[in-house]
Design an enzyme around this catalytic site. Sequence first.
Site, PDB file in Angstrom:
ATOM      1  N   CYS A 111       0.761  -1.371  -0.039  1.00 35.29           N
ATOM      2  CA  CYS A 111       0.095  -0.142  -0.206  1.00 35.29           C
ATOM      3  C   CYS A 111       0.833   1.265   0.244  1.00 35.29           C
ATOM      4  CB  CYS A 111      -1.081   0.022   1.350  1.00 35.29           C
ATOM      5  SG  CYS A 111      -2.081  -1.208   1.262  1.00 35.29           S
ATOM      6  N   HIS A 254      -4.149   6.878   1.966  1.00 37.87           N
ATOM      7  CA  HIS A 254      -4.257   5.418   1.598  1.00 37.87           C
ATOM      8  C   HIS A 254      -5.871   5.050   2.103  1.00 37.87           C
ATOM      9  CE1 HIS A 254      -4.083   1.410   0.535  1.00 37.87           C
ATOM     10  NE2 HIS A 254      -3.961   0.823   1.938  1.00 37.87           N
ATOM     11  N   ASN A 284     -10.105  -1.080  -1.291  1.00 37.25           N
ATOM     12  CA  ASN A 284      -8.601  -0.596  -1.124  1.00 37.25           C
ATOM     13  C   ASN A 284      -8.091  -1.376  -2.529  1.00 37.25           C
ATOM     14  OD1 ASN A 284      -5.786  -0.972  -0.604  1.00 37.25           O
ATOM     15  ND2 ASN A 284      -6.220  -1.811   1.587  1.00 37.25           N
TER      16      ASN A 284
HETATM   17  O1  UT7 Z   1      -4.246  -1.510   3.291  1.00 40.51           O
HETATM   18  C1  UT7 Z   1      -3.407  -2.540   3.976  1.00 40.51           C
HETATM   19  C2  UT7 Z   1      -3.418  -2.174   5.431  1.00 40.51           C
HETATM   20  N1  UT7 Z   1      -4.761  -2.844   5.979  1.00 40.51           N
HETATM   21  C3  UT7 Z   1      -5.332  -2.008   6.921  1.00 40.51           C
HETATM   22  O2  UT7 Z   1      -5.121  -0.955   7.187  1.00 40.51           O
HETATM   23  C4  UT7 Z   1      -6.477  -2.968   7.303  1.00 40.51           C
HETATM   24  C5  UT7 Z   1      -6.579  -2.908   9.020  1.00 40.51           C
HETATM   25  N2  UT7 Z   1      -7.638  -3.412   9.368  1.00 40.51           N
HETATM   26  C6  UT7 Z   1      -8.937  -3.377   9.377  1.00 40.51           C
HETATM   27  O3  UT7 Z   1      -9.210  -2.265   8.488  1.00 40.51           O
HETATM   28  C7  UT7 Z   1      -9.839  -3.885  10.047  1.00 40.51           C
HETATM   29  O4  UT7 Z   1      -9.409  -4.509  11.028  1.00 40.51           O
HETATM   30  C8  UT7 Z   1     -10.954  -4.702   9.560  1.00 40.51           C
HETATM   31  C9  UT7 Z   1     -11.932  -4.065   8.532  1.00 40.51           C
HETATM   32  C10 UT7 Z   1     -10.084  -5.690   8.709  1.00 40.51           C
HETATM   33  C11 UT7 Z   1     -11.655  -5.732  10.359  1.00 40.51           C
HETATM   34  O5  UT7 Z   1     -12.587  -4.921  11.269  1.00 40.51           O
HETATM   35  P1  UT7 Z   1     -12.323  -4.953  12.827  1.00 40.51           P
HETATM   36  O6  UT7 Z   1     -13.394  -3.896  13.480  1.00 40.51           O
HETATM   37  O7  UT7 Z   1     -11.089  -5.022  13.223  1.00 40.51           O
HETATM   38  O8  UT7 Z   1     -13.205  -6.444  13.014  1.00 40.51           O
HETATM   39  P2  UT7 Z   1     -12.305  -7.722  13.861  1.00 40.51           P
HETATM   40  O9  UT7 Z   1     -11.362  -8.117  12.822  1.00 40.51           O
HETATM   41  O10 UT7 Z   1     -11.940  -7.410  15.439  1.00 40.51           O
HETATM   42  O11 UT7 Z   1     -13.704  -8.552  13.700  1.00 40.51           O
HETATM   43  C12 UT7 Z   1     -14.952  -8.387  14.516  1.00 40.51           C
HETATM   44  C13 UT7 Z   1     -15.829  -9.573  14.209  1.00 40.51           C
HETATM   45  C14 UT7 Z   1     -15.286 -10.837  14.354  1.00 40.51           C
HETATM   46  O12 UT7 Z   1     -16.257 -11.795  14.650  1.00 40.51           O
HETATM   47  P3  UT7 Z   1     -16.301 -12.031  16.349  1.00 40.51           P
HETATM   48  O13 UT7 Z   1     -15.127 -12.710  16.673  1.00 40.51           O
HETATM   49  O14 UT7 Z   1     -16.573 -10.801  17.051  1.00 40.51           O
HETATM   50  O15 UT7 Z   1     -17.698 -12.914  16.529  1.00 40.51           O
HETATM   51  C15 UT7 Z   1     -15.153 -11.308  12.982  1.00 40.51           C
HETATM   52  O16 UT7 Z   1     -15.330 -12.586  12.650  1.00 40.51           O
HETATM   53  O17 UT7 Z   1     -16.666  -9.384  12.896  1.00 40.51           O
HETATM   54  C16 UT7 Z   1     -16.217 -10.634  12.241  1.00 40.51           C
HETATM   55  N3  UT7 Z   1     -15.983 -10.574  10.710  1.00 40.51           N
HETATM   56  C17 UT7 Z   1     -17.006 -10.292   9.792  1.00 40.51           C
HETATM   57  N4  UT7 Z   1     -18.095 -10.210   9.872  1.00 40.51           N
HETATM   58  C18 UT7 Z   1     -19.187 -10.141   8.788  1.00 40.51           C
HETATM   59  C19 UT7 Z   1     -14.892 -10.182  10.079  1.00 40.51           C
HETATM   60  N5  UT7 Z   1     -15.010 -10.056   8.950  1.00 40.51           N
HETATM   61  C20 UT7 Z   1     -16.437 -10.155   8.736  1.00 40.51           C
HETATM   62  C21 UT7 Z   1     -17.254  -9.779   7.542  1.00 40.51           C
HETATM   63  N6  UT7 Z   1     -18.482  -9.733   7.814  1.00 40.51           N
HETATM   64  N7  UT7 Z   1     -16.683  -9.328   6.158  1.00 40.51           N
END
Ligand code: UT7
Length: 331
Positions: A111, A254, A284
Site C-alpha cells: 500500500c 491510503h 482498497n
Molecule cells: O491496506 C493494507 C493495510 N490494511 C489495513 O489497514 C486494514 C486494517 N484493518 C482493518 O481495517 C480492520 O481490522 C478490518 C476491517 C479488517 C476488520 O474490522 P475490525 O473492526 O477490526 O473487526 P474484527 O477483525 O475485530 O472482527 C470483528 C468481528 C469478528 O467476529 P467475532 O469474533 O467478534 O464474533 C469477525 O469474525 O467481525 C467478524 N467479521 C465479519 N463479520 C461480517 C470479520 N469479517 C467480517 C465480515 N462480515 N466480512
Amino acid sequence: MPVVISSIAHFVPPDIFTNAYFEDKIDTNDEWIQTRTGIKERRFQVSGELSDMLLPAVEQCLNERGIGPEEIDCVIVATITPDNSFPSASATLQHKAGMTNAWGYDLSAACSGFLYALMSGVGLIDSGTCKKVLVCGGDKMSSILNFNDRTTCILFGDGCGVALLEKTDDASVGIQDSILKMDGNGGQYLYMSDHGDGAKAPFEDYPDEIKQQYVIQDGQSVFKSAVVGMADVSAEIMERNNLTSQDISWLVPHQANLRIIDATARRMGLDSSKVIVNIDKFGNTTAGTIPICLSELHHQGKLNYGDKVILASFGAGFTWGSILLTWGIKK
Ligand code: UT7
C-alpha cells in the site's frame, strides 16, 4: 529546480461489485462492511491483467501532458500483482505503451508502493539520471484474494494511477519533503507467501482451504499499527515544515479503512472537507489508492496550483510514510 507531478491519470475497471454481491456467497452483510470499513462497492477486473489497466492510464497521462511515450526515460511500477513474476510489470508496460527509450523497474511495497516509487522517481531526476519518470501504482487485488475468506475479500478492489514526474523552473511548487518508514516485524500480520500464478487468476477464487498464495491478514493488528503509523508520519511532516492545519489544502490518504483515515485527519487537526475519501467506491486498491485519489481530485477541478497536499500511506511490510507537495499543474 524542484521535481513536480506534471500530469496524472487513473483507470478503474468498469464492473462494479456492491457489498450485496458478497452477501449470498459468504457470511457477511452490507451493514457490517460499511460500518467497519466505509466500503460500499469496489471494481473488479473480470478479464485482463494489471498492464491492461495501466495502459489507458498511461495514455491519458501522456496525452494530457502533450508528450509521446518515447519521451519517457524511466517507468516505475509499484505493485504486488504484476502480470507475471517476470518479466517485470514495467517491462510489459514499456512495450505495450511504446515507451521505447525507457528503462524501468517494479517496486514492491504494497500500500505504500506509490509513495516509495514517487520518491525513487524524484531521486532519479534530482541526480540527473532521468528527465521524465513515469510513476505508476496499481493492483489487481482480485487475483490474490480468497473469496471464501470474509475477513479479506470484502476489503479490496482493482485499479491504478499514473503520475509523470519532471523538473519545473517554478520554485514555489513540487515535491518538498518525505518521511518513509518500514518495519519488517509487521510482515507476520499481512502477507502472501507464494505468488505462484496469482496474478493470472480470475477475480473470483473459492479454494477449499485458505492457502498461502492469497492475502492473509490479521486485521486488528494491522489496524492498530496503521492508526498510529499513518497519523504519526502525517503529523510529523507538518511539524517539521512548520505547517498548521490551515496551511494544508488536502490530505490524500491510503484508502484501507475509513476509521484509519479519520484518525489521521483528527491527529492533523484537519477538517473532513480537506480529506479525500473514495474508499466507498473503490475499496482498497493497494498501490492504486493514492494516485487514483489524486487523479480524481485533479480531474474534478478541485486541486489548485499552489495547494499544499499531504499524501499518507500504511500497508504490508509494514511500510508507511507521508509526502508533502505543492500542486504544480495549472488548470
Ligand atoms: O491496506 C493494507 C493495510 N490494511 C489495513 O489497514 C486494514 C486494517 N484493518 C482493518 O481495517 C480492520 O481490522 C478490518 C476491517 C479488517 C476488520 O474490522 P475490525 O473492526 O477490526 O473487526 P474484527 O477483525 O475485530 O472482527 C470483528 C468481528 C469478528 O467476529 P467475532 O469474533 O467478534 O464474533 C469477525 O469474525 O467481525 C467478524 N467479521 C465479519 N463479520 C461480517 C470479520 N469479517 C467480517 C465480515 N462480515 N466480512
